[in-house]
Design an enzyme around this catalytic site. Structure first.
Site: not given
Length: 309
Positions: A153, A241, A123
């Protein structure tokens, strides 16, 4: 309550961000008698994996780890709807394309004679037209997308060593991937990432839970997707992230990816266990993914402008 991916996105030229910073004071008291043999400088009974019993400070881990944690900038083009002034011939709102910028983090996990390989979250790089990587010396270079795995992911980027200056090459290092299967609840950990896009920052906490299964959305058939994570109370903020969750040996044991976002909840961040994805990461580095090179332009339908006062 909702689970929130921890990359941060802002519209170019129109950044209006209200950031509420809560300053927390962490008080570390002395180790209780008998826990550490300070005269010999070795641990006698403390085996919790904390900085005190390992003999390694958070500052030592940060100093050794910052060279292999990078910031990632994703420039993409998204379709946005204008609610005023712009309509098509039928009076409908006309969509337009806007450039957006999002930021995240990554981990240098391998260096060959030619390239650096960097792992991050899917993402973080999703829909990118341009990807760039910022290193510990604040130098920024263009990156190429290798492979992606949306279900897990994960994504792998590469940067050509020929593009890097001698100073950047000297400043960076390669992470050591640890064994997340050997973790115990209560062990101290360190998280490093590009929080809020401000640059690399360091937080610390403990392993709150292992094999924590949470829902991350739905698949193409509408079925709920469950993923298993390491849960930690180390602060995981937007922009973290793809960053590193480290044990007290400075090894990467997780890839920071999400947090529980709620006004009623504090200290529930999640990381992908590194032992679960090592093989996937090594497979992704051998692949090639075409980034978006062209942007679809709006159709040629005549538009009418209405000015409202």
């Amino acid at each position: 309550m909702r689970y929130e991916k921890t990359n941060t996105k802002r519209r170019a030229g129109l950044l209006k961000q209200a950031v509420s910073l809560a300053l927390c004071a962490a008080l570390f008291t002395g180790v209780t008698a008998g826990a550490v043999d300070t005269t010999a400088g070795t641990s006698s009974s403390c085996t919790c994996g904390c900085a005190a019993c390992s003999g390694t400070s958070i500052a030592d881990i940060a100093e050794a780890s910052l060279p292999f944690v990078v910031s990632i900038t994703n420039i993409s083009v998204q379709e946005a709807q204008r609610y005023f002034d712009r309509f098509d011939r039928y009076g409908h709102n006309q969509n337009e394309l806007e450039e957006t910028t999002s930021v995240g983090s990554g981990i240098i996990f391998e260096q060959t004679d030619d390239v650096l390989y960097i792992v991050t979250n899917y993402h973080v790089v999703e829909d990118a037209t341009t990807l760039s990587v910022g290193f510990v010396d604040d130098e920024v270079y263009e990156a190429e997308l290798c492979g992606t795995d949306e279900d897990n992911d994960l994504a792998v980027l590469k940067v050509s060593l020929d593009d890097l200056s001698a100073d950047t090459r000297a400043a960076i290092s390669v992470a050591v991937l640890g064994d997340s299967d050997a973790l115990r609840v209560g062990e101290q950990v360190v998280a490093i990432g590009n929080a809020l896009g401000y640059g690399q920052s360091v937080t610390t906490g403990i392993i709150s839970a292992l094999n924590r299964s949470i829902s991350t959305g739905t698949d193409a058939q509408g079925s709920t997707v469950q993923s298993t994570y390491i849960q930690t109370d180390a602060a995981i903020n937007p922009g973290n992230s793809g960053g590193a969750l480290l044990n007290m040996d400075g090894e990467v044991i997780g890839i920071n990816t999400a947090k529980l976002s709620s006004t009623e909840v504090e200290g529930m961040g999640y990381a992908i266990p590194i032992s679960d994805v090592k093989d996937i990461i090594n497979e992704l580095k051998t692949q090639t993914t075409q980034q978006q090179t062209t942007v679809q332009q709006p159709d040629s339908t005549p538009m009418y402008y209405f000015f409202r006062f």
